[in-house]
Scaffold this active site. Structure first.
Site, PDB file in Angstrom:
ATOM      1  N   HIS A  37       0.794  -0.952  -0.039  1.00  0.00           N
ATOM      2  CA  HIS A  37      -0.100   0.076   0.074  1.00  0.00           C
ATOM      3  C   HIS A  37       1.032   1.289  -0.074  1.00  0.00           C
ATOM      4  CE1 HIS A  37      -4.000  -1.753   1.732  1.00  0.00           C
ATOM      5  NE2 HIS A  37      -3.466  -2.609   0.545  1.00  0.00           N
TER       6      HIS A  37
ATOM      7  N   CYS B 299      -2.072  -0.489   7.576  1.00  0.00           N
ATOM      8  CA  CYS B 299      -1.271   0.827   7.445  1.00  0.00           C
ATOM      9  C   CYS B 299      -1.521   1.536   8.773  1.00  0.00           C
ATOM     10  CB  CYS B 299      -1.811   1.676   6.352  1.00  0.00           C
ATOM     11  SG  CYS B 299      -1.492   0.982   4.462  1.00  0.00           S
TER      12      CYS B 299
ATOM     13  N   CYS C 228      -6.107   1.917   5.994  1.00  0.00           N
ATOM     14  CA  CYS C 228      -6.572   0.605   6.291  1.00  0.00           C
ATOM     15  C   CYS C 228      -5.981  -0.038   7.580  1.00  0.00           C
ATOM     16  CB  CYS C 228      -6.469  -0.462   5.480  1.00  0.00           C
ATOM     17  SG  CYS C 228      -4.705  -1.248   5.152  1.00  0.00           S
TER      18      CYS C 228
ATOM     19  N   GLU D 280       0.895   3.927   1.749  1.00  0.00           N
ATOM     20  CA  GLU D 280       1.524   4.172   3.116  1.00  0.00           C
ATOM     21  C   GLU D 280       2.576   3.302   3.336  1.00  0.00           C
ATOM     22  OE1 GLU D 280      -1.638   3.386   2.297  1.00  0.00           O
ATOM     23  OE2 GLU D 280      -3.029   4.361   3.437  1.00  0.00           O
TER      24      GLU D 280
END
Lengths: 147, 147
Positions: free
Chosen positions: B55, B88, B85, B57
């Site tokens: 992801h 993260c 999410c 992040e």
């Protein structure tokens, strides 16, 4: 220890945790198993890599998906010596892994501390496998650290 | 758009999300800012890397800690186009990042869905920054995907 039993694979994860211990990392180890074969082994490398995301489970997930050439771990099992944290639980959710086995529980940072479900609804979980060995290793580590 | 404002940095994150869009990835982008300087830029690369942990992040955190040579992001700010999410959010907790700014909320997978606190108690959070642009980009992506 029976071949291919949960204890057998958790022992493989413990071997990884011991490598972490030797390297001065919080000793957590993980393996990912697919059709009774270990397809990924990893240990916590947060210190060495200066990276809070380098938990054993994260490294193992990346390694396993790389090996399989698939983002998903639907027919795989994770064995990890300590209950996954929220970050790792969240990653396991995305991976749709079939089964998660952990050793010691983590009442402070374990993903099970949040009330809501974290893992994928299809994922089954079992904790407490070789938990004593895992706890012993962690206790030894923190005892050594405080000296 | 005022220089070094939250909108300015979120716009930098949006530029990253647009790269993800062009590459067929769910369009989420992130930047990490330290002393008004962007020290890490990243976009979601889950498809390209076959890796659910990639992801925006996560990639940004790894990149920023690598740049700083420190595991912690205590004096840094994250700008990300979508609410993080749980994975993260968990990583942000470990990083002890000072401030988190996100664009669109994620009522399905956002970390704020779990009742318990996920981020570090010292971390401040603000959502809704350039949220419309982020939502538009995501909607365009899923519309294109369904075609």
């Amino acid at each position: 220890m029976e071949l291919f039993s949960n204890e057998y694979f958790m022992n493989e994860a413990l071997k990884q945790a011991k490598i972490a211990f030797e390297e001065g990392e919080i000793p957590v180890g993980a393996v990912i198993v697919c059709k009774n074969r270990v397809i990924a082994k990893a240990y916590n490398q947060s210190e060495r890599l200066n990276d809070v995301t380098a938990h054993a489970e994260m490294v193992a997930i990346t390694s396993a998906t790389n090996y399989l050439g698939s983002k998903y771990l639907v027919d795989c099992k994770l064995y990890v010596t300590l209950e996954p944290c929220l970050m790792c639980g969240g990653a396991l959710f995305w991976s749709q892994i079939s089964e998660v086995y952990f050793g010691a529980g983590d009442p402070k940072r374990g993903y099970q501390q949040v009330g809501s479900p974290v893992l994928h609804p299809k994922t089954t979980v079992k904790g407490g496998i070789l938990a004593e060995q895992s706890t012993q290793l962690l206790n030894d580590f923190f005892k050594k650290l405080r000296k």
